[in-house]
Design an enzyme around this catalytic site. Structure first.
Site, PDB file in Angstrom:
ATOM      1  N   THR A 135       0.832  -1.208   0.000  1.00  0.00           N
ATOM      2  CA  THR A 135       0.000   0.000   0.000  1.00  0.00           C
ATOM      3  C   THR A 135       0.863   1.252   0.000  1.00  0.00           C
ATOM      4  O   THR A 135       1.994   1.237   0.505  1.00  0.00           O
ATOM      5  CB  THR A 135      -0.898  -0.012   1.261  1.00  0.00           C
ATOM      6  OG1 THR A 135      -1.384   1.307   1.504  1.00  0.00           O
ATOM      7  CG2 THR A 135      -0.133  -0.439   2.510  1.00  0.00           C
ATOM      8  N   ASP A 136       0.303   2.353  -0.511  1.00  0.00           N
ATOM      9  CA  ASP A 136       1.028   3.630  -0.465  1.00  0.00           C
ATOM     10  C   ASP A 136       1.151   4.145   0.967  1.00  0.00           C
ATOM     11  O   ASP A 136       1.948   5.053   1.230  1.00  0.00           O
ATOM     12  CB  ASP A 136       0.339   4.683  -1.354  1.00  0.00           C
ATOM     13  CG  ASP A 136      -1.104   4.995  -0.934  1.00  0.00           C
ATOM     14  OD1 ASP A 136      -1.634   4.349  -0.014  1.00  0.00           O
ATOM     15  OD2 ASP A 136      -1.700   5.905  -1.552  1.00  0.00           O
ATOM     16  N   LYS A 164       2.303  -3.323   7.373  1.00  0.00           N
ATOM     17  CA  LYS A 164       2.527  -3.531   5.925  1.00  0.00           C
ATOM     18  C   LYS A 164       3.983  -3.192   5.567  1.00  0.00           C
ATOM     19  O   LYS A 164       4.592  -3.844   4.713  1.00  0.00           O
ATOM     20  CB  LYS A 164       1.562  -2.663   5.103  1.00  0.00           C
ATOM     21  CG  LYS A 164       0.091  -3.055   5.209  1.00  0.00           C
ATOM     22  CD  LYS A 164      -0.235  -4.429   4.641  1.00  0.00           C
ATOM     23  CE  LYS A 164      -0.139  -4.508   3.136  1.00  0.00           C
ATOM     24  NZ  LYS A 164      -0.601  -5.832   2.626  1.00  0.00           N
TER      25      LYS A 164
HETATM   26  P1  NAD Z   1      -9.983  -7.065   2.862  1.00  0.00           P
HETATM   27  O1  NAD Z   1      -9.914  -6.761   4.314  1.00  0.00           O
HETATM   28  O2  NAD Z   1     -11.227  -6.752   2.115  1.00  0.00           O
HETATM   29  O3  NAD Z   1      -9.684  -8.625   2.622  1.00  0.00           O
HETATM   30  C1  NAD Z   1      -8.673  -9.305   3.294  1.00  0.00           C
HETATM   31  C2  NAD Z   1      -8.842 -10.802   3.010  1.00  0.00           C
HETATM   32  O4  NAD Z   1      -7.760 -11.482   3.658  1.00  0.00           O
HETATM   33  C3  NAD Z   1     -10.135 -11.393   3.574  1.00  0.00           C
HETATM   34  O5  NAD Z   1     -10.710 -12.273   2.632  1.00  0.00           O
HETATM   35  C4  NAD Z   1      -9.685 -12.152   4.817  1.00  0.00           C
HETATM   36  O6  NAD Z   1     -10.503 -13.275   5.118  1.00  0.00           O
HETATM   37  C5  NAD Z   1      -8.284 -12.585   4.394  1.00  0.00           C
HETATM   38  N1  NAD Z   1      -7.396 -12.812   5.553  1.00  0.00           N
HETATM   39  C6  NAD Z   1      -7.209 -11.999   6.625  1.00  0.00           C
HETATM   40  N2  NAD Z   1      -6.346 -12.570   7.476  1.00  0.00           N
HETATM   41  C7  NAD Z   1      -5.975 -13.755   6.924  1.00  0.00           C
HETATM   42  C8  NAD Z   1      -5.079 -14.784   7.313  1.00  0.00           C
HETATM   43  N3  NAD Z   1      -4.410 -14.722   8.474  1.00  0.00           N
HETATM   44  N4  NAD Z   1      -4.911 -15.847   6.499  1.00  0.00           N
HETATM   45  C9  NAD Z   1      -5.607 -15.929   5.321  1.00  0.00           C
HETATM   46  N5  NAD Z   1      -6.472 -14.996   4.909  1.00  0.00           N
HETATM   47  C10 NAD Z   1      -6.648 -13.924   5.703  1.00  0.00           C
HETATM   48  O7  NAD Z   1      -8.725  -6.331   2.216  1.00  0.00           O
HETATM   49  P2  NAD Z   1      -8.575  -5.627   0.779  1.00  0.00           P
HETATM   50  O8  NAD Z   1      -9.056  -4.230   0.875  1.00  0.00           O
HETATM   51  O9  NAD Z   1      -9.097  -6.543  -0.249  1.00  0.00           O
HETATM   52  O10 NAD Z   1      -6.981  -5.561   0.679  1.00  0.00           O
HETATM   53  C11 NAD Z   1      -6.245  -6.645   0.123  1.00  0.00           C
HETATM   54  C12 NAD Z   1      -4.756  -6.298   0.169  1.00  0.00           C
HETATM   55  O11 NAD Z   1      -4.522  -5.095  -0.567  1.00  0.00           O
HETATM   56  C13 NAD Z   1      -4.230  -6.045   1.570  1.00  0.00           C
HETATM   57  O12 NAD Z   1      -2.954  -6.623   1.666  1.00  0.00           O
HETATM   58  C14 NAD Z   1      -4.152  -4.519   1.667  1.00  0.00           C
HETATM   59  O13 NAD Z   1      -3.127  -4.130   2.548  1.00  0.00           O
HETATM   60  C15 NAD Z   1      -3.835  -4.157   0.239  1.00  0.00           C
HETATM   61  N6  NAD Z   1      -4.282  -2.836  -0.213  1.00  0.00           N
HETATM   62  C16 NAD Z   1      -5.585  -2.440  -0.031  1.00  0.00           C
HETATM   63  C17 NAD Z   1      -6.009  -1.201  -0.518  1.00  0.00           C
HETATM   64  C18 NAD Z   1      -7.438  -0.760  -0.382  1.00  0.00           C
HETATM   65  O14 NAD Z   1      -7.768   0.373  -0.746  1.00  0.00           O
HETATM   66  N7  NAD Z   1      -8.352  -1.592   0.082  1.00  0.00           N
HETATM   67  C19 NAD Z   1      -5.091  -0.363  -1.169  1.00  0.00           C
HETATM   68  C20 NAD Z   1      -3.761  -0.796  -1.319  1.00  0.00           C
HETATM   69  C21 NAD Z   1      -3.382  -2.041  -0.853  1.00  0.00           C
END
Ligand code: NAD
Ligand code: TYD
Length: 346
Positions: A135-136, A164
């Site tokens: 992430t940023d 992160k």
């Molecule tokens: P989210 O919270 O919607 O989904 C996370 C998923 O990970 C869920 O399905 C959850 O069940 C699973 N999970 C959590 N802990 C776990 C574990 N210990 N073992 C296996 N599965 C597990 O998150 P998101 O918004 O889809 O983000 C996904 C990734 O992208 C993350 O790594 C986040 O840091 C990164 N990210 C998100 C954004 C954003 O705007 N949402 C932006 C940049 C990066």
């Protein structure tokens, strides 16, 4: 680095966290755009993970779901042994900043220790590509001007972004020390279908639709750089296939908006009054501004976002209106407790 993938056209990929917001969108995007490839989805199904997000592909013979925790080393190793994927794409994480303020420990366990388990297993099984979805927020906060480039020093401010960042540092170390072929993407804020309604955009759509107050933190002038989730998916796909191991790629669509602008846009699309906005106590340590310099992924890998904010936010609002049954199902008891704790006293 003898085991690095020579050919990256045909792949079996292990996706972690595929039942969450971005992971689910990514799996559907990937299966739709790579007819010959297969996907194994490892997800622990936490409050944020929902199998229903993948109902469209659950019967696809190219797709396999495994319920497991990324921190469970024996299971992760068994999976890599039995499926022998070419690549691992790690989405699994605790992802909400506000939750990291009230309960940081699970962020360390999943985001840091869990990523370490995956790296170790990837090394042991000579995985050809390990892509860490970052992430940023690892860069900290910007003032009124400037952009985050890949060379910006890491300066995380929340327990979420600290976890992160720690994970990114382990990925870097496994690349540098053990020559694991890693890639890191650092994307700005995403929006689109299937986002858990604790995050700004789906929460405010839901509340506005139900004529409930929209709790805007502080002065509402914090800035985020918004990207439609499908554009993030195509960026990850591009980096997975074309990225140079050991490199970091920032992902963003040059779409800065204050939270107040986002809120007013949602209210306008829904035809609801601005009087629903309620200014509440600010988030502790609230980062003021994020903005991505996307030159590297555009110039080196030829990626471009395909969606404009104006059309994609409209599409997103309509998706939530048409999927109120999905919303009702994800709004568990746990969520109602969380909402009361987070907003009850503000
Ligand atoms: P989210 O919270 O919607 O989904 C996370 C998923 O990970 C869920 O399905 C959850 O069940 C699973 N999970 C959590 N802990 C776990 C574990 N210990 N073992 C296996 N599965 C597990 O998150 P998101 O918004 O889809 O983000 C996904 C990734 O992208 C993350 O790594 C986040 O840091 C990164 N990210 C998100 C954004 C954003 O705007 N949402 C932006 C940049 C990066
Ligand atoms: P969020 O969706 O939690 O993403 P992040 O904190 O990872 O950027 O929040 C986006 C912005 O919206 C952030 O500046 C915090 C703000 N916000 C509110 O003003 N009210 C809210 O109820 C929420 C959840 C977020």
């Amino acid at each position: 680095m003898h085991w690095q993938l020579e050919k990256v056209e045909l792949m079996k990929i292990l996706v972690t966290g595929g039942c969450g917001f971005i992971g689910a969108n990514f799996i559907k995007y990937y299966l739709a755009t790579h007819a010959q490839d297969t996907v194994i989805n490892l997800d622990a199904l936490t409050y944020a993970g929902n199998l229903e997000n993948l109902s469209l592909v659950q019967d696809d013979p190219r797709y396999t779901f495994v319920k497991a925790d990324i921190g469970d080393a024996p299971t992760v190793n068994r999976l890599l042994e039995s499926h022998a994927p070419d690549a691992v794409v790690n989405f699994a994480a605790e992802s909400h900043v506000d939750r990291s303020v009230t309960d940081p420990e699970i962020f360390v366990r999943t985001n840091v220790l869990g990523t370490h388990v995956l790296l170790e297993a990837a090394l042991r099984h000579k995985i050809g590509r390990f892509l860490q979805v970052s992430t940023d927020e690892v860069y900290g906060s910007l003032g009124a001007t400037g952009l985050f480039s890949e060379a910006t020093p890491l300066a995380p401010n929340s327990p979420y972004s600290a976890s992160k960042t720690a994970a990114d540092m382990f990925v870097r170390a496994y690349s540098h020390t053990f020559e694991l072929p890693t890639l890191i993407t650092r994307c700005s804020n995403n929006y689109g279908p299937y986002q858990f309604p604790e995050k700004l955009i789906p929460l405010f759509i839901l509340n506005a639709h139900g004529d409930k107050a929209l709790p805007l933190y502080g002065d509402g002038l914090n800035v985020r750089d918004w990207l439609y989730v499908e554009d993030h998916c195509s960026a990850i796909d591009t980096v997975l296939h074309k990225g140079t191991p050991g490199e970091v790629y920032n992902v963003g669509g040059n779409c800065e908006r204050t939270n107040r602008q986002i809120t007013e846009t949602i209210l306008k699309i829904l035809g609801k009054p601005d009087s629903l906005i309620q200014y509440v106590t600010d988030r502790p340590g609230h980062d003021r501004r994020y903005a991505i310099d996307n030159t590297k992924i555009r110039k080196e890998l030829g990626w471009e976002p395909q969606h404009t904010f104006e059309t994609a936010i409209e599409k997103t609002v309509h998706w939530y209106l048409e999927n109120t049954d999905w919303l009702q199902r994800v709004l568990s008891e746990e969520y109602r407790d969380y909402y009361e704790k987070q907003y009850g006293g503000r």
